[in-house]
Every structure is written in C-alpha cells, then in structure tokens.
Scaffold this motif. Sequence first.
Motif, PDB file in Angstrom:
ATOM      1  N   GLY B 205       0.924  -1.248  -0.127  1.00 26.39           N
ATOM      2  CA  GLY B 205      -0.071  -0.063   0.096  1.00 26.39           C
ATOM      3  C   GLY B 205       0.963   1.185  -0.019  1.00 26.39           C
ATOM      4  N   HIS B 206       1.950   1.166   0.842  1.00 21.43           N
ATOM      5  CA  HIS B 206       2.767   2.348   0.898  1.00 21.43           C
ATOM      6  C   HIS B 206       3.589   2.700  -0.471  1.00 21.43           C
ATOM      7  CE1 HIS B 206       1.891   1.999   5.390  1.00 21.43           C
ATOM      8  NE2 HIS B 206       2.484   2.853   5.577  1.00 21.43           N
ATOM      9  N   ALA B 207       3.958   1.511  -1.180  1.00 15.64           N
ATOM     10  CA  ALA B 207       4.504   1.639  -2.210  1.00 15.64           C
ATOM     11  C   ALA B 207       3.852   2.391  -3.161  1.00 15.64           C
ATOM     12  CB  ALA B 207       5.043   0.458  -2.643  1.00 15.64           C
ATOM     13  N   VAL B 208       2.567   1.831  -3.567  1.00 17.30           N
ATOM     14  CA  VAL B 208       1.466   2.233  -4.506  1.00 17.30           C
ATOM     15  C   VAL B 208       1.309   3.646  -4.296  1.00 17.30           C
ATOM     16  CG1 VAL B 208      -0.828   1.927  -4.959  1.00 17.30           C
ATOM     17  CG2 VAL B 208       0.498   0.112  -4.734  1.00 17.30           C
ATOM     18  N   ILE B 209       1.191   4.154  -2.782  1.00 19.58           N
ATOM     19  CA  ILE B 209       0.961   5.599  -2.519  1.00 19.58           C
ATOM     20  C   ILE B 209       2.184   6.396  -3.302  1.00 19.58           C
ATOM     21  CG2 ILE B 209       0.975   7.309  -0.985  1.00 19.58           C
ATOM     22  CD1 ILE B 209      -1.005   5.540   0.777  1.00 19.58           C
ATOM     23  N   LYS B 210       3.167   5.979  -3.011  1.00 18.89           N
ATOM     24  CA  LYS B 210       4.480   6.535  -3.474  1.00 18.89           C
ATOM     25  C   LYS B 210       4.556   6.690  -4.932  1.00 18.89           C
ATOM     26  CE  LYS B 210       7.351   8.740  -1.152  1.00 18.89           C
ATOM     27  NZ  LYS B 210       8.181   8.195  -0.030  1.00 18.89           N
ATOM     28  N   VAL B 211       4.196   5.438  -5.699  1.00 19.47           N
ATOM     29  CA  VAL B 211       4.141   5.554  -7.064  1.00 19.47           C
ATOM     30  C   VAL B 211       3.232   6.557  -7.370  1.00 19.47           C
ATOM     31  CG1 VAL B 211       3.528   4.261  -9.110  1.00 19.47           C
ATOM     32  CG2 VAL B 211       4.728   3.129  -7.348  1.00 19.47           C
ATOM     33  N   PHE B 212       2.008   6.622  -6.834  1.00 20.42           N
ATOM     34  CA  PHE B 212       1.063   7.631  -7.468  1.00 20.42           C
ATOM     35  C   PHE B 212       1.730   9.033  -7.111  1.00 20.42           C
ATOM     36  CE2 PHE B 212      -2.417   4.477  -6.969  1.00 20.42           C
ATOM     37  CZ  PHE B 212      -2.779   4.393  -8.439  1.00 20.42           C
ATOM     38  N   ALA B 213       2.344   9.183  -5.779  1.00 24.72           N
ATOM     39  CA  ALA B 213       2.968  10.559  -5.572  1.00 24.72           C
ATOM     40  C   ALA B 213       4.000  10.849  -6.654  1.00 24.72           C
ATOM     41  CB  ALA B 213       3.422  10.478  -4.309  1.00 24.72           C
ATOM     42  N   ALA B 214       4.628  10.010  -7.108  1.00 23.95           N
ATOM     43  CA  ALA B 214       5.590  10.254  -8.237  1.00 23.95           C
ATOM     44  C   ALA B 214       5.077  10.875  -9.411  1.00 23.95           C
ATOM     45  CB  ALA B 214       6.407   9.155  -8.604  1.00 23.95           C
ATOM     46  N   PHE B 215       3.861  10.508  -9.675  1.00 26.87           N
ATOM     47  CA  PHE B 215       3.167  10.942 -10.773  1.00 26.87           C
ATOM     48  C   PHE B 215       2.483  12.524 -10.759  1.00 26.87           C
ATOM     49  CE2 PHE B 215       2.557   6.541 -12.328  1.00 26.87           C
ATOM     50  CZ  PHE B 215       2.961   6.823 -13.769  1.00 26.87           C
ATOM     51  N   ALA B 216       2.352  12.676  -9.332  1.00 20.08           N
ATOM     52  CA  ALA B 216       1.798  13.856  -8.955  1.00 20.08           C
ATOM     53  C   ALA B 216       2.242  15.330  -9.549  1.00 20.08           C
ATOM     54  CB  ALA B 216       1.412  14.163  -7.505  1.00 20.08           C
ATOM     55  N   LEU B 218       3.662  15.934 -12.306  1.00 21.60           N
ATOM     56  CA  LEU B 218       3.665  15.815 -13.787  1.00 21.60           C
ATOM     57  C   LEU B 218       3.340  17.036 -14.401  1.00 21.60           C
ATOM     58  CD1 LEU B 218       4.575  13.846 -16.087  1.00 21.60           C
ATOM     59  CD2 LEU B 218       2.389  13.243 -16.093  1.00 21.60           C
ATOM     60  N   ILE B 219       2.488  17.756 -13.822  1.00 22.53           N
ATOM     61  CA  ILE B 219       1.784  19.027 -14.174  1.00 22.53           C
ATOM     62  C   ILE B 219       2.962  20.169 -14.407  1.00 22.53           C
ATOM     63  CG2 ILE B 219       1.152  20.145 -12.046  1.00 22.53           C
ATOM     64  CD1 ILE B 219      -1.357  20.982 -13.309  1.00 22.53           C
ATOM     65  N   LEU B 220       3.953  20.190 -13.528  1.00 20.37           N
ATOM     66  CA  LEU B 220       5.076  20.978 -13.672  1.00 20.37           C
ATOM     67  C   LEU B 220       5.940  20.809 -15.033  1.00 20.37           C
ATOM     68  CD1 LEU B 220       6.385  20.837  -9.876  1.00 20.37           C
ATOM     69  CD2 LEU B 220       4.726  22.426 -11.315  1.00 20.37           C
ATOM     70  N   ILE B 221       5.775  19.655 -15.606  1.00 22.70           N
ATOM     71  CA  ILE B 221       6.708  19.238 -16.478  1.00 22.70           C
ATOM     72  C   ILE B 221       6.203  19.164 -18.006  1.00 22.70           C
ATOM     73  CG2 ILE B 221       8.356  17.628 -17.361  1.00 22.70           C
ATOM     74  CD1 ILE B 221       8.162  16.128 -14.320  1.00 22.70           C
ATOM     75  N   SER B 222       4.765  18.535 -17.989  1.00 20.33           N
ATOM     76  CA  SER B 222       4.268  18.303 -19.251  1.00 20.33           C
ATOM     77  C   SER B 222       2.678  18.442 -19.059  1.00 20.33           C
ATOM     78  CB  SER B 222       4.335  16.568 -19.384  1.00 20.33           C
ATOM     79  OG  SER B 222       3.546  16.333 -20.226  1.00 20.33           O
ATOM     80  N   GLY B 223       2.226  18.756 -20.414  1.00 20.38           N
ATOM     81  CA  GLY B 223       0.912  19.253 -20.300  1.00 20.38           C
ATOM     82  C   GLY B 223      -0.088  18.063 -19.904  1.00 20.38           C
ATOM     83  N   VAL B 224       0.409  16.921 -20.127  1.00 19.35           N
ATOM     84  CA  VAL B 224      -0.615  15.740 -19.718  1.00 19.35           C
ATOM     85  C   VAL B 224      -1.020  15.861 -18.156  1.00 19.35           C
ATOM     86  CG1 VAL B 224      -0.672  13.248 -20.113  1.00 19.35           C
ATOM     87  CG2 VAL B 224       0.987  14.518 -21.589  1.00 19.35           C
ATOM     88  N   GLY B 225      -0.249  16.537 -17.705  1.00 15.77           N
ATOM     89  CA  GLY B 225      -0.173  16.805 -16.189  1.00 15.77           C
ATOM     90  C   GLY B 225      -1.549  17.062 -15.740  1.00 15.77           C
ATOM     91  N   ILE B 226      -2.109  17.906 -16.582  1.00 11.88           N
ATOM     92  CA  ILE B 226      -3.513  18.533 -16.128  1.00 11.88           C
ATOM     93  C   ILE B 226      -4.503  17.527 -15.862  1.00 11.88           C
ATOM     94  CG2 ILE B 226      -5.531  19.932 -17.148  1.00 11.88           C
ATOM     95  CD1 ILE B 226      -3.400  21.722 -18.725  1.00 11.88           C
ATOM     96  N   ALA B 227      -4.558  16.534 -16.654  1.00  6.32           N
ATOM     97  CA  ALA B 227      -5.179  15.197 -16.192  1.00  6.32           C
ATOM     98  C   ALA B 227      -4.722  14.417 -15.275  1.00  6.32           C
ATOM     99  CB  ALA B 227      -5.534  14.452 -17.561  1.00  6.32           C
ATOM    100  N   VAL B 228      -3.278  14.163 -15.375  1.00  8.10           N
ATOM    101  CA  VAL B 228      -2.596  13.253 -14.509  1.00  8.10           C
ATOM    102  C   VAL B 228      -2.552  13.572 -13.093  1.00  8.10           C
ATOM    103  CG1 VAL B 228      -0.704  11.550 -14.239  1.00  8.10           C
ATOM    104  CG2 VAL B 228      -1.546  12.061 -16.421  1.00  8.10           C
ATOM    105  N   THR B 229      -2.243  14.921 -12.780  1.00  4.28           N
ATOM    106  CA  THR B 229      -1.892  15.225 -11.591  1.00  4.28           C
ATOM    107  C   THR B 229      -3.283  15.165 -10.602  1.00  4.28           C
ATOM    108  OG1 THR B 229      -0.202  16.601 -12.276  1.00  4.28           O
ATOM    109  CG2 THR B 229      -1.318  17.119 -10.043  1.00  4.28           C
ATOM    110  N   PRO B 230      -4.548  15.718 -11.017  1.00  8.70           N
ATOM    111  CA  PRO B 230      -5.620  15.488 -10.163  1.00  8.70           C
ATOM    112  C   PRO B 230      -5.731  14.062 -10.021  1.00  8.70           C
ATOM    113  CG  PRO B 230      -6.023  16.944 -11.807  1.00  8.70           C
ATOM    114  CD  PRO B 230      -4.751  16.400 -12.025  1.00  8.70           C
ATOM    115  N   LEU B 231      -5.977  13.403 -11.028  1.00  9.97           N
ATOM    116  CA  LEU B 231      -6.063  11.888 -10.868  1.00  9.97           C
ATOM    117  C   LEU B 231      -5.290  11.249  -9.936  1.00  9.97           C
ATOM    118  CD1 LEU B 231      -6.853  10.466 -14.301  1.00  9.97           C
ATOM    119  CD2 LEU B 231      -8.273  10.413 -12.390  1.00  9.97           C
ATOM    120  N   SER B 232      -3.765  11.415  -9.934  1.00 10.38           N
ATOM    121  CA  SER B 232      -2.713  10.703  -9.048  1.00 10.38           C
ATOM    122  C   SER B 232      -3.067  11.082  -7.566  1.00 10.38           C
ATOM    123  CB  SER B 232      -1.480  11.015  -9.430  1.00 10.38           C
ATOM    124  OG  SER B 232      -1.285  12.271  -9.398  1.00 10.38           O
TER     125      SER B 232
END
Lengths: 191, 270
Positions: B205-216, B218-232
């Motif tokens: 569970g903790h590892a999965v949270i960390k994986v999602f946190a790593a995606f968060a 993304l909005i600072l780097i790429s345009g896809v982040g607009i969708a990915v960040t809130p989802l993560s």
Amino acid sequence: MANTTTEAAGAATEAAGHAAEAAGHAAKSAGMPQLDFATFPNQIFWLAVALVIIYLILSRVALPRIGGIIADRQGKITNDIAAAEELKAKAVEAEKVYQQALVDARGEAQRIVAEAQAEIQKDLDAATAKADAEISARTAESTRRIEEIRAGAARNVVEVATETAGAIVAALGGKADAKSVASAVAAKLKG
Amino acid sequence: MATEAHGEGLTFHPMDQFIVKPLFRDVAPGTCVPADGITEGCLKWYEPTNATLWMGIAILCIIGLFVLGTRGRAIIPSRLQSIAELGYGFVHKMIEDVTGKDGLKFFPYVFTLFCFIVFSNFLGLIPGALTTTSHVAVTGILAVAVFLTVTIVGFVKNGVHFLELFWVKSAPLALRPVLALIELISYFVRPVSHSVRLAGNMMAGHAVIKVFAAFAPLILISGVGIAVTPLSILAIVAMYALEILVAFIQAYVFTILTCVYLRDALHPSH
C-alpha cells in the motif's frame, strides 16, 4: 553533471536523500530495503528492546489497572442494581402499608357512618313512637268528644220531639199525658 | 537535455521510504560495500536508526494511551480511557472467544503484539515515517516468536499428545499419513505466511501511494499533467483511506491468528 552541482547547492533534504541512497546501496543490489540483510541485526535488536518495554509497561502497569477499572465498574453496577432492587422492595412495602392504612381508614369511616346512622335511626324511632302515641291519644279524645256530641244531639232530638208532640196534641185539643207521648215518640223514633 | 529533465522530474523511488538508516550519522558512499569486504561504515546492530525512532514513538503512544490515559481510574471514563478500555476489551474478548478461558494467561503477550502492530501500522501512515511493520525482519521475529511460543506451550501442556494436531482422527485411516504430512508442512509454513502477510500488506500500500505521488508533479513538466496530477492526487487519497483500513485489519488478522495458533497449542485434538 550540471545537475549534481545545482543539487548540492540545494536543500539539506536533498543531501539526506543522497545519504539514504548511499545507505540503501546494499539494498538496491538486493532490490528491496526489506531484503537488505545488513539491517536485520539492528532491526531485530531494537524490536526486541521495544517489545520487552511494551510488555513490561502493559503487564505491570496498564493491564492490571484497566482490568481493575473494569472490575470496579462491574462491581459498582452490581451494587447499584442491588441497591435499586432494595429500594424498589422498600417502595413496594411502603405502598402495601399505605394501602392497608387506606383500607383501615375506609373501614373506620364506614363504622362511624353506620354508628351515626344507627343513632339517628334510634332517635327517629323514638320520635316516631312518641308522635304515634300522641296522635292516637288525640284521636281517642276526638272520638270521645264526637260520641258525646252525637249522644247529646240524640237526647236533644228526643226532648224536642216529645215537647213538639205534646204541644201538637194540646193544640189539637187532645189531652195527653207526658208518659204516653214520650213512649209514642220513642216508638216512632225507633221505627 | 530534454530526457534528462524528464528523468529528474519524475523520480520513482517507491521503496526508498523503507530504507533503514542511522539516526545520527550519514553512511558515507563507499564505506559499506559488503561484497568488497568494506563494512566499517555499515549499520551496527546497536545503532539507533529510524526504525528505533518509530518503535520509540510507538512505545510513547502506548504509554500515552494505556498508562496516562487511564491515570484517572474513573468509573465514568474519559475519552482516552474509553479507547484504552475498548482496546483491552477487544483483545480480551478475542482471546476468550477464539482460544478459550485458559488462553487468558497469554493476554499480556497477545496484547503486546496487537499494540505494537496497530501503533506501528498507524504511525507508518504519517508521511515521512518509517513503517517498521513493513519489514519482514520485524514481522518475521514476531511470527517466529508466536510459532515458538505455540510449539513450546503445546509440548509442555500436552506432551506427545500435541502431535495429535497432525493426526486427523476424523479422516479415514488410509488418508491420515498423507494429511499428517500436509498438516506438518502447513504448521511450519505458518510463521512465513503469518509474517509475510503483514509485511506485504503494509509495504504494498505504501509503495503504491509513493508511485502515485511520483506522478503528481507531472503538471510541472508536461501538459498531460493537467489530467494526470488530479487523478494521482485522488488516487493517493483513496489509497490512503484504504491503508487506514488495512492498518487496522492486518493488526487484527495477526492477533486473531495468534489466538488461533494458541488454541492449537492448548487444545491440539481437532
């Protein structure tokens, strides 16, 4: 390599991260920090220390105390229920006494009422008897007087009739002795 | 350059949160390479580590709840005392129901396990904390301790009759040796499943949270982040809620299995 210089100038947390990476170097070769056997003696030692401390705290202090609290509460609840039952019994007893007193009072009241009624009845009976006696006395007196008047009236009728008959006989020129007139009148009145 | 920036932006180190490291020093790079025989910088067994820190915090929490919380010894309990009594009653009833009245002499032992696991699990949910119960070293020792307790108590209490645990009397005679073998294997696998279940649940569970946190970020780097960040972020919240549930359930499961094994030790006949 430009990256490393900017990072070095960065926050202390970054540096800590690096240290962590270094520490986890052996772990990385194994894949998971959980399988870094170099940390096992350390973890096991501190786990044993922690478990002994927790066990001593719980078994010496916490658990007897909590058990005592729960037992005390159970005892208090039992006592309170017993006390409540006792009070309830007392209340029932008190009500019984009250009901008995009520019944007694009602009986007493009925007795007093009956007594008073008897007294009144007695007085009433006496008064009635007295009145009856008076009424009968007066009735007898009245009857006697009526008889007297009736007798007086009958005598007067005979007297008047005799006198009238004598006068009529004399007026008609007859001569009649009083004795024959009287017997004739008596015979006539009787007929 | 672009790929480098990307690599810097999204760093996946979901397992770094489980690294056990010294509390008061940094391990200098190159001072601990057991493969090359360099061990002077390695973790010493007596050194205070972040595991020590979080076990210590767990101990403080246990003292706070069960000792300070019950200080009043009130007939009408305070909130903290209610929680302490709730925990006491929960484990006490569990032992009574599962193991039986004679299991109650193991109550302090089982309660120690339960408290340590439940507090470690919940403290591990604090961001930045080390979840001590996510390490097989820790859960393994807990499970082995239970295994040894059960085996020793079983033989001390029942002598050779403890072996009847493996001899299924309700089965046909021909099947009994086969079943005995299976029972024996399952008996020795118990500490493994017992420990890996807890550590695996806490780690995953903790590892999965960390994986999602790593995606968060993304909005600072790429345009896809607009969708990915809130989802993560949403996924982190959902996983966190699930982890709160798991933290308690795994402590419960570990404790109730301990009770079940103790019942085997006290009443080995099926």
